[in-house]
Design a protein around this motif. Structure first.
Motif, mmCIF file in Angstrom:
data_model
loop_
_atom_site.group_PDB
_atom_site.id
_atom_site.type_symbol
_atom_site.label_atom_id
_atom_site.label_comp_id
_atom_site.label_asym_id
_atom_site.label_seq_id
_atom_site.Cartn_x
_atom_site.Cartn_y
_atom_site.Cartn_z
ATOM 1 N N PRO A 97 34.668 36.016 43.536
ATOM 2 C CA PRO A 97 36.111 36.175 43.341
ATOM 3 C C PRO A 97 36.755 34.920 42.740
ATOM 4 O O PRO A 97 36.343 33.793 43.035
ATOM 5 C CB PRO A 97 36.639 36.416 44.763
ATOM 6 C CG PRO A 97 35.450 36.887 45.543
ATOM 7 C CD PRO A 97 34.269 36.195 44.948
ATOM 8 N N VAL A 98 37.745 35.130 41.892
ATOM 9 C CA VAL A 98 38.521 34.001 41.380
ATOM 10 C C VAL A 98 39.360 33.439 42.520
ATOM 11 O O VAL A 98 39.587 34.095 43.545
ATOM 12 C CB VAL A 98 39.424 34.414 40.205
ATOM 13 C CG1 VAL A 98 38.602 34.969 39.051
ATOM 14 C CG2 VAL A 98 40.465 35.442 40.650
ATOM 15 N N GLN A 99 39.844 32.220 42.340
ATOM 16 C CA GLN A 99 40.725 31.633 43.340
ATOM 17 C C GLN A 99 42.011 32.452 43.440
ATOM 18 O O GLN A 99 42.564 32.869 42.408
ATOM 19 C CB GLN A 99 41.060 30.190 42.976
ATOM 20 C CG GLN A 99 39.879 29.237 43.074
ATOM 21 C CD GLN A 99 39.368 29.109 44.490
ATOM 22 O OE1 GLN A 99 40.155 28.986 45.440
ATOM 23 N NE2 GLN A 99 38.045 29.153 44.642
ATOM 24 N N PRO A 100 42.503 32.702 44.651
ATOM 25 C CA PRO A 100 43.713 33.524 44.801
ATOM 26 C C PRO A 100 44.907 33.004 44.011
ATOM 27 O O PRO A 100 45.750 33.789 43.574
ATOM 28 C CB PRO A 100 43.978 33.482 46.307
ATOM 29 C CG PRO A 100 42.645 33.197 46.918
ATOM 30 C CD PRO A 100 41.940 32.295 45.948
ATOM 31 N N HIS B 210 45.218 47.133 43.108
ATOM 32 C CA HIS B 210 44.204 47.624 44.034
ATOM 33 C C HIS B 210 42.796 47.450 43.476
ATOM 34 O O HIS B 210 42.007 48.389 43.395
ATOM 35 C CB HIS B 210 44.469 49.093 44.386
ATOM 36 C CG HIS B 210 45.810 49.301 45.021
ATOM 37 N ND1 HIS B 210 46.029 49.207 46.375
ATOM 38 C CD2 HIS B 210 47.028 49.559 44.458
ATOM 39 C CE1 HIS B 210 47.309 49.412 46.635
ATOM 40 N NE2 HIS B 210 47.928 49.629 45.489
ATOM 41 N N THR B 211 42.502 46.230 43.063
ATOM 42 C CA THR B 211 41.204 45.906 42.495
ATOM 43 C C THR B 211 40.810 44.507 42.925
ATOM 44 O O THR B 211 41.550 43.837 43.664
ATOM 45 C CB THR B 211 41.241 46.021 40.960
ATOM 46 O OG1 THR B 211 39.909 45.895 40.448
ATOM 47 C CG2 THR B 211 42.123 44.956 40.331
ATOM 48 N N GLN B 212 39.653 44.063 42.503
ATOM 49 C CA GLN B 212 39.205 42.699 42.749
ATOM 50 C C GLN B 212 38.914 42.031 41.410
ATOM 51 O O GLN B 212 38.288 42.641 40.534
ATOM 52 C CB GLN B 212 37.932 42.684 43.613
ATOM 53 C CG GLN B 212 38.116 43.265 45.011
ATOM 54 C CD GLN B 212 38.010 44.781 45.007
ATOM 55 O OE1 GLN B 212 37.097 45.347 44.401
ATOM 56 N NE2 GLN B 212 38.940 45.449 45.677
ATOM 57 N N ILE B 213 39.381 40.790 41.272
ATOM 58 C CA ILE B 213 39.165 40.020 40.055
ATOM 59 C C ILE B 213 38.100 38.970 40.341
ATOM 60 O O ILE B 213 38.258 38.152 41.249
ATOM 61 C CB ILE B 213 40.460 39.333 39.568
ATOM 62 C CG1 ILE B 213 41.612 40.341 39.464
ATOM 63 C CG2 ILE B 213 40.213 38.635 38.232
ATOM 64 C CD1 ILE B 213 41.440 41.383 38.402
ATOM 65 N N ALA C 162 37.353 39.327 35.242
ATOM 66 C CA ALA C 162 37.348 40.769 35.009
ATOM 67 C C ALA C 162 37.643 41.505 36.300
ATOM 68 O O ALA C 162 37.337 41.024 37.399
ATOM 69 C CB ALA C 162 35.989 41.222 34.459
ATOM 70 N N ASN C 163 38.257 42.693 36.158
ATOM 71 C CA ASN C 163 38.452 43.555 37.319
ATOM 72 C C ASN C 163 37.136 44.256 37.633
ATOM 73 O O ASN C 163 36.533 44.910 36.786
ATOM 74 C CB ASN C 163 39.578 44.571 37.074
ATOM 75 C CG ASN C 163 39.363 45.429 35.845
ATOM 76 O OD1 ASN C 163 39.303 44.910 34.736
ATOM 77 N ND2 ASN C 163 39.273 46.742 36.019
ATOM 78 N N MET C 164 36.683 44.123 38.855
ATOM 79 C CA MET C 164 35.360 44.622 39.255
ATOM 80 C C MET C 164 35.370 46.104 39.594
ATOM 81 O O MET C 164 34.323 46.752 39.612
ATOM 82 C CB MET C 164 34.852 43.818 40.450
ATOM 83 C CG MET C 164 34.723 42.331 40.162
ATOM 84 S SD MET C 164 33.573 41.998 38.804
ATOM 85 C CE MET C 164 32.026 42.440 39.579
ATOM 86 N N THR C 165 36.539 46.644 39.904
ATOM 87 C CA THR C 165 36.680 48.070 40.185
ATOM 88 C C THR C 165 37.826 48.606 39.347
ATOM 89 O O THR C 165 38.602 47.849 38.763
ATOM 90 C CB THR C 165 36.968 48.310 41.678
ATOM 91 O OG1 THR C 165 38.172 47.610 42.035
ATOM 92 C CG2 THR C 165 35.824 47.814 42.550
ATOM 93 N N SER C 166 37.948 49.911 39.284
ATOM 94 C CA SER C 166 39.055 50.512 38.541
ATOM 95 C C SER C 166 40.382 50.005 39.095
ATOM 96 O O SER C 166 40.523 49.771 40.299
ATOM 97 C CB SER C 166 38.988 52.036 38.635
ATOM 98 O OG SER C 166 37.808 52.511 38.028
#
Length: 673
Positions: A44-47, A137-140, A152-156
């Motif tokens: 994950p990128v830093q918040p 509602h995704t993870q970067i 990148a967004n890991m999920t839709s």
């Protein structure tokens, strides 16, 4: 009172679109891009990491807009070439209420609104990664591919509530680092670009002959025998015979005056057709604008081109200047130098505006294109970058497609290089190696050629760009046994799109997808051009990054002749007479390099085909032996061998329709106004 029947069709359609009830759309889901599958995940990128992205909103009546756009490019239509203004396009854009719905939701998620486009079609957004993840509602994650780090967004991804249904696409949730398509002559054994010895640099600086001290366009010599021996040993011995390349100590490269003549432009210049009154916009990644300006001035002086001034050349930073860190790790200096110098070479009296973006992320480059349209910088936009389609996805590019569609409606010719990697190792013209945005229906894709290939004529032939290589020896008194079969060095990209449908102007083509390229120009660095970078005169540069500015400049001359914008070139090209475009066909040689190696086990014959494998289905090509700087390193180099992509009679996926034929092309294109 003006009668309704007298109004242009697009006005009537626009009015009906404005008055019609909004169409109910399902919520837009932004897919996970395909590049995630082939990249290393660093987590994950830093918040708190700041992200900038663009939210593209749906038009109120997409069908009506598409109908208008088709009419703009259909000869005989009452609205043919009656381009839409920014305010015309805005009539199809989302309502103020729609924009408010989306911006309100974004702000509620802790995101900031940087800007809203004048036509309401896009919203630029900024905020910390944590807020982006929460909103969509995704993870970067941070990823890495081929040495390039990006997020990148890991999920839709999906924006919730009524706002989500108003979104066409989002650019920037994934920070694709676009690839500039500049290519240098390199030593295949080391991968290093060729550089000029200090003695030749001194000769150039002391001479009045411009680039003559370092470059020649007389690149090939008659076939001759080549004997390779092993120092201190009687065996192995290599006995080769074949054509020779660049044996005179100069780098094979063409100057502006030589290329102008090659493309039949001297007659156009004599007729006053030089690009005067036209503006060509170039979009590039992080570049030092001051150094670029001084290099262009030096190039113009060495080439005898019109002087560069603040009136005919401008550097623009639409989204701020690149940082020193960006210039260090994402530097596009060579790309930008090639772009501006060769636009100026081909359309010497056109105005040039280069937009330098602060990063090489595709969201920034997309913004540069839209900025050029909304700020009316020019009618031609030249872009020499892209990324293989297999790493995108149909929904991933939806926002970029809308930007390109709006530019086409405004009568702007957006040109893109087709790429330098052939089929990108997929082994198929439709395997995902095609380059986006060159495959967009709303741009013209520019492929690549090699020039001056011996064919018995005084000027030589132009063939599709594709180089394979084998290394026969590393130095004097050496021989590789067996030869080092290097394979593919580079070549023009092309093929059938995997997710963009076949446009109406390619309806006679096989398949269901958009085919690229549309037209071509010189791209092969081994028959390349001279240039200036970082205050140094150089030679041996190419790539479809060269072909695109060449064509963009020729298109500017056609628009000068027409006295108006001709819009996107591709739909028009397929209807020009054969006298306007020269078809590119394969060229073969009976004296391609081949030979025998004698060793303690006997003799082994190496045909020209075996030295240059893999050749896929290509059977006709030209090859020559190259003695690098007289060191004794001998390279067998081919011309016209481009992976699974092939040059054929008529349109092909290396050169498209062919190359523009100088004044004949200019006159024919202008006549279609």
């Amino acid at each position: 009172m003006l009668q309704k029947a007298h109004l242009p069709t697009w006005v009537l359609l626009a009015g009906s679109a404005v008055l019609s009830a909004p169409v109910i759309h399902s919520q837009a889901v932004i897919e996970r891009p395909q590049v995630v599958r082939v990249s290393s995940d660093h987590g994950p990128v830093q918040p708190t990491q700041p992200l900038t992205f663009t939210v593209h909103l749906k038009m109120r009546n997409q069908g009506a807009f598409d109908q208008v756009l088709r009419g703009l490019y259909t000869p005989g239509s009452p609205t043919y070439h009656q381009w839409l203004s920014n305010s015309d396009i805005a009539k199809y854009g989302p309502s103020a209420a729609d924009v408010e719905t989306v911006t309100k939701e974004l702000k509620a998620q802790g995101l900031s609104i940087l800007s809203i486009s004048p036509d309401n079609l896009s919203i630029r957004v900024h905020g910390p990664a944590s807020s982006v993840e929460s909103a969509f509602h995704t993870q970067i994650h941070e990823l890495e591919r081929q040495g390039q780090v990006f997020h990148a967004n890991m999920t839709s991804a999906q924006l919730q509530g009524p706002a989500g249904a108003l979104i066409e696409g989002i650019t920037g949730l994934t920070g694709f680092p676009m690839r500039p398509f500049v290519k240098f002559q390199t030593d295949p054994r080391t991968g290093n670009a060729r550089t000029l010895p200090a003695r030749r640099m001194a000769a150039l600086q002391a001479s009045t002959g411009g680039f003559a001290a370092i470059a020649t366009n007389n690149c090939f010599q008659n076939p001759a025998p080549i004997t390779l021996t092993t120092k201190g040993a009687s065996l192995p011995v290599g006995q080769y015979y074949g054509n020779l390349y660049a044996q005179n100590g100069l780098i094979c490269s063409w100057t502006p005056s030589q290329l102008q003549q090659h493309y039949g432009l001297t007659a156009a210049y004599k007729a006053g057709l030089t690009g005067k009154g036209q503006t060509i916009v170039i979009v590039d990644g992080p570049t030092d604008g001051n150094l670029l300006t001084s290099d262009l001035k030096m190039f113009s002086q060495l080439s005898g081109l019109p002087a560069i001034t603040s009136s005919n050349f401008k550097v623009v930073y639409p989204d701020g200047k690149p940082t020193q860190l960006a210039l260090l790790y994402e530097n596009w200096q060579g790309e930008a130098s090639l772009d501006v110098e060769w636009v100026h070479s081909i359309a010497p009296e056109a105005n040039i505006i280069i937009e330098i973006m602060p990063t090489q992320d595709w969201e920034e480059l997309e913004y540069g294109i839209d900025y050029a349209r909304t700020h009316k910088l020019g009618n031609i936009i030249s872009n020499s970058y892209g990324y293989p389609e297999a790493l995108f996805g149909a929904h991933t590019v939806a926002g970029f497609e809308q930007v390109l569609k709006a530019a086409a409606a405004a009568g702007i010719a957006v040109n893109f290089s087709s790429g330098d990697g052939g089929d990108e190792g997929t082994g198929s013209p439709s395997g995902g190696g095609q380059s986006y945005p060159a495959t967009s229906e709303y741009v013209t894709a520019i492929g690549g050629t090699s020039i001056g290939i011996p064919n018995g004529s005084t000027t030589g032939a132009e063939v599709g760009w594709g180089n394979n290589a084998a290394i026969l020896s590393a130095a004097l008194d050496s021989v590789f046994d067996p030869p080092l079969i290097y394979g593919f060095l580079g070549g023009a990209g092309g093929g059938e799109s995997t997710f963009i449908s076949k446009p109406w102007w390619q309806k006679s083509f096989s398949g269901t997808g958009r085919q690229e390229p549309d037209i071509s120009a010189l791209a092969d660095p081994y028959t390349g051009v001279v240039f200036v970078e970082n205050g140094q005169a150089q030679a041996g540069i190419g790539g479809t990054s060269l072909a695109c500015p060449i064509f963009s400049a020729i298109w500017a001359i056609a628009e000068q002749k027409a006295g108006k914008s001709l819009g996107q070139a591709a739909p028009l090209l397929y209807h020009l007479p054969s006298s306007a475009i020269q078809d590119i066909v394969p060229v073969a040689s009976p004296t391609n390099v081949a030979g025998i190696i004698f060793n303690s086990q006997g003799a082994t014959y190496y045909s020209s085909d075996s030295l240059l494998a893999p050749l896929y289905a290509t059977t006709q090509y030209y090859s020559a032996a190259w003695n690098l700087e007289g060191t004794g390193e001998i390279v067998d180099l081919s011309f016209g061998t481009d992976t699974s992509l092939m040059v054929t009679q008529g349109w092909d996926n290396v050169t498209g329709l062919g190359i523009p034929k100088g004044l004949s092309f200019i006159n024919a294109a202008a006549a279609a106004k």
